[in-house]
Design an enzyme around this catalytic site. Structure first.
Site, short mmCIF file in Angstrom:
data_model
loop_
_atom_site.label_atom_id
_atom_site.label_comp_id
_atom_site.label_asym_id
_atom_site.label_seq_id
_atom_site.Cartn_x
_atom_site.Cartn_y
_atom_site.Cartn_z
N GLU A 170 0.53 -1.21 0.05
CA GLU A 170 -0.08 0.05 -0.01
C GLU A 170 0.90 1.30 -0.02
OE1 GLU A 170 -3.04 0.02 3.03
OE2 GLU A 170 -4.25 -1.54 1.88
N GLU A 358 -5.62 -8.42 0.03
CA GLU A 358 -6.37 -8.11 1.21
C GLU A 358 -7.82 -7.81 0.80
OE1 GLU A 358 -5.07 -5.12 3.91
OE2 GLU A 358 -2.89 -5.40 3.63
#
Ligand code: PNW
Length: 451
Positions: A170, A358
């Site tokens: 991320e 995720e």
């Protein structure tokens, strides 16, 4: 061409990789053990006012000591894979220099235990816990170089057993949230030019990391990134809005995933930042664009977009007061984003393989007579997975799904106030209890079909 109407059971392809995900600082604890160096998150969480309740990762889920128990939970779920991250500062306490054998030993033990349980490890080399000793942190270009040295080292140590490496997790979170919004470590609010420089160092670290892992790992090792790009849902599924969603994915992620997939910043991005552009050394863009074996996406909240007559060609629609959300204030619910994330990324860049690194949700998890019946989480997962299934059915190269998270853990600035786990953790006793969602996920994996 319209997709075929869906009839019959919602099955996933044979061999679909079902997994769970966690990250080092969120679960390990043992922050002073076996020579681990201090990280930016140790400093941030110990700074009053930065994390809810003053919570820290000092103990977290104590997985440093209880990893055997956690692997047993994975085995009971029947997952085929586990995504974990390595704490850079356990390997290089100062970020670079002499490696710490005890840190390497820990991950050797975890990986060997996973393999013994028949579970494939997917290893993320950076999930936000940055060695504090690196001068300037991500503001310094040297941090990207140090990251590549560390990533290459760890690939050399583990790639006899680890087949899948994820460089960084991320980009937007560890760059913007930490350096622009001040909400994550190191808690800075820098000017636009400095933020753009931090972003550049983030994608550069990824690119140099890919090259270093490639150079030190066994041949055939699969290398990718886990990114939570902003993903866009065409508000109406018609060709003009679908086209607008693709442009939005490309332009709104121009400083992150687009740069990585194309090896350049888009004209529109460079024009929009003008004099605030980062310093780019020669060779940087080629490194950033290093070919990947797979792209992994962290998919949570949706953004809705419509076609518009503006120069950009699209307009992002604001979230509304009535937009449904889960327990995290940012976690708007929009299951279609699962399908559109896979489809837009596939169509834009044709990755060889895609994973969902995720997906999951925070929810109220009342413990009643020792049970946690988390119907909200099951509702959320069923809806998102229905949309991921659609993507597989239409032939997009989605190979696997990692549920965030195996267990409740240190949820960054929200500390222990928000729970994402399939297993409830009592942070006083460290007792793990499967929630109803764990039973639901086990059944999905067993049937390879949505239930
Ligand atoms: C991800 N947002 O973080 C992280 O990779 C995990 O470590 C984290 O625990 C999980 O999602 C749940 O939060 C995000 O503000 C944090 O949009 C914030 C956002 C998205 C993802």
């Amino acid at each position: 061409t319209r997709p075929k109407p869906r009839v019959g059971p919602l099955s996933f392809p044979d061999g679909f990789v079902w997994g769970c995900a966690t990250a080092s600082y969120q679960i390990e604890g043992a922050v002073k053990e076996d020579g681990r160096g201090e990280t930016n998150w140790d400093v941030f969480s110990h700074t009053p006012g930065c994390v809810a309740n003053g919570d820290t990762g000092d103990t977290a889920c104590d997985s440093y000591h209880r990893y055997g128990e956690d692997i047993a939970l994975l085995k009971q779920l029947g997952v085929k894979a586990y995504r974990l991250s390595i704490a850079w500062s356990r390997i290089f306490p100062e970020g670079r220099g002499t490696p710490n054998a005890k840190g390497v030993d820990y991950y050797n033990r975890v990986i060997d235990a996973l393999l013994a349980a028949g579970i494939t490890p997917y290893v993320t080399t950076f999930h936000w816990d940055l060695p504090q000793a690196l001068p300037g942190g991500w503001q310094s270009r040297d941090t990207a170089l140090a990251f590549a040295d560390y990533a290459g080292f760890i690939a050399g140590k583990l790639s006899d057993r680890v087949t899948h490496f994820i460089t960084v997790n991320e980009l937007r979170c560890f760059t913007d949230l930490g350096h622009q919004d001040g909400k994550h470590a190191p808690g800075l609010r820098l000017d636009a030019r400095s933020v753009n420089q931090v972003r550049h160092h983030g994608v550069l670290a990824h690119g140099l990391g890919v090259q270093a892992i490639r150079a030190h790992a066994r041949s055939g090792t699969q290398i990718g990134i886990a990114d939570n790009s902003n993903f866009y849902v065409p508000v109406i599924e018609t060709p003009e809005h679908i086209a607008a969603a693709k442009v939005a994915v490309r332009e709104e992620n121009a400083m992150f995933l687009t740069a990585i997939m194309e090896g350049r910043y888009t004209e529109r991005y460079l024009t929009s930042i003008g004099a605030d552009a980062p310093k780019i050394a020669s060779g940087d863009m080629a490194a950033i664009g290093s070919p990947l074996d797979f792209v992994a996406l962290n998919v949570y909240a949706p953004n809705y977009v419509k076609a518009s007559a503006s120069p950009a060609g699209y307009e992002v629609l604001p979230h509304l007061k009535s937009s449904p959300r889960m327990a995290s204030p940012w976690l708007y619910v929009g299951p279609e984003v699962a399908y559109w994330a896979v489809r837009t990324v596939s169509e834009l860049w044709k990755p060889k393989a895609l994973y969902i690194s995720e997906n999951g949700t925070s929810a109220d998890d009342p413990v009643v007579n020792g049970h946690v019946d988390d119907a909200d989480r099951i509702m959320y997962l069923r809806n998102y997975l229905t949309e991921f299934q659609r993507a597989t059915e239409e032939g997009y190269p989605l190979k696997g799904y990692f549920l965030w998270s195996l267990m409740d853990n240190f949820e960054w600035a929200d500390g222990y106030t928000l729970r994402f786990g399939l297993h409830h953790v009592d942070f006083v006793t460290q007792k793990r209890t499967p929630k109803l969602s764990a039973a639901w996920y086990r059944e999905l994996i067993r049937r390879n079909t949505l239930v």
